[in-house]
Design a protein around this motif. Structure first.
Motif, PDB file in Angstrom:
ATOM      1  N   ARG A  36       0.992  -1.251  -0.068  1.00 32.69           N
ATOM      2  CA  ARG A  36       0.089  -0.108  -0.091  1.00 32.69           C
ATOM      3  C   ARG A  36       0.945   1.073   0.022  1.00 32.69           C
ATOM      4  O   ARG A  36       2.026   1.315   0.475  1.00 32.69           O
ATOM      5  N   LEU A  40      -0.531   7.357   0.819  1.00 35.03           N
ATOM      6  CA  LEU A  40      -2.159   7.009   1.049  1.00 35.03           C
ATOM      7  C   LEU A  40      -2.332   6.827   2.534  1.00 35.03           C
ATOM      8  O   LEU A  40      -3.324   7.201   2.743  1.00 35.03           O
ATOM      9  N   THR A  41      -1.461   6.050   3.108  1.00 33.62           N
ATOM     10  CA  THR A  41      -1.538   5.719   4.589  1.00 33.62           C
ATOM     11  C   THR A  41      -1.521   6.851   5.187  1.00 33.62           C
ATOM     12  O   THR A  41      -2.274   7.014   6.207  1.00 33.62           O
ATOM     13  N   ASP A  44      -4.682   8.963   5.141  1.00 34.17           N
ATOM     14  CA  ASP A  44      -5.861   8.262   5.725  1.00 34.17           C
ATOM     15  C   ASP A  44      -5.445   8.236   7.289  1.00 34.17           C
ATOM     16  O   ASP A  44      -6.488   7.993   8.016  1.00 34.17           O
ATOM     17  N   SER A  45      -4.495   8.895   7.836  1.00 32.05           N
ATOM     18  CA  SER A  45      -4.172   8.867   9.095  1.00 32.05           C
ATOM     19  C   SER A  45      -5.173  10.044   9.920  1.00 32.05           C
ATOM     20  O   SER A  45      -5.651  10.769   9.174  1.00 32.05           O
ATOM     21  N   ARG A  47      -6.670  12.910  11.551  1.00 33.98           N
ATOM     22  CA  ARG A  47      -6.474  14.374  11.355  1.00 33.98           C
ATOM     23  C   ARG A  47      -5.685  15.337  12.603  1.00 33.98           C
ATOM     24  O   ARG A  47      -4.573  15.959  12.185  1.00 33.98           O
TER      25      ARG A  47
END
Length: 92
Positions: A36, A40-41, A44-45, A47
């Motif tokens: 992945r 992107l990870t 997506d963490s 905020r």
């Protein structure tokens, strides 16, 4: 004065980026070895940076070599566990 403010701002942003990178590599690592994108990870963490740091700190407490495994090349660590030279303060 502007140079000092810019330096402080840069330092702050680098610290946040490293915290998010650690979270992405250590806490939010994909299960089963699925590839992945690290970016992107990170995207997506959570905020809130406090949540990111809290989750990373919890992971670091459970696995003492996690930080080194994420940031250092494989084989850098010795087989002998390190002996801590300091004792963390208890927060109570």
């Amino acid at each position: 004065m502007q140079v000092a403010v810019d330096g402080l701002s840069l330092r702050h942003q680098v610290a946040k980026a490293l915290a998010r990178f650690l979270h992405a590599r250590a806490v939010a690592a994909p299960d089963g070895g699925a590839a992945r994108s690290i970016w992107l990870t990170i995207a997506d963490s959570p905020r809130n940076i406090v949540d990111v740091v809290s989750m990373a700190a919890t992971a670091l407490k459970h696995e003492p070599t996690l930080f080194a495994n994420v940031f250092l090349p494989p084989g850098t660590l010795s087989k002998d566990p390190p002996t801590p030279q300091w004792k963390p303060r208890s927060r109570g």
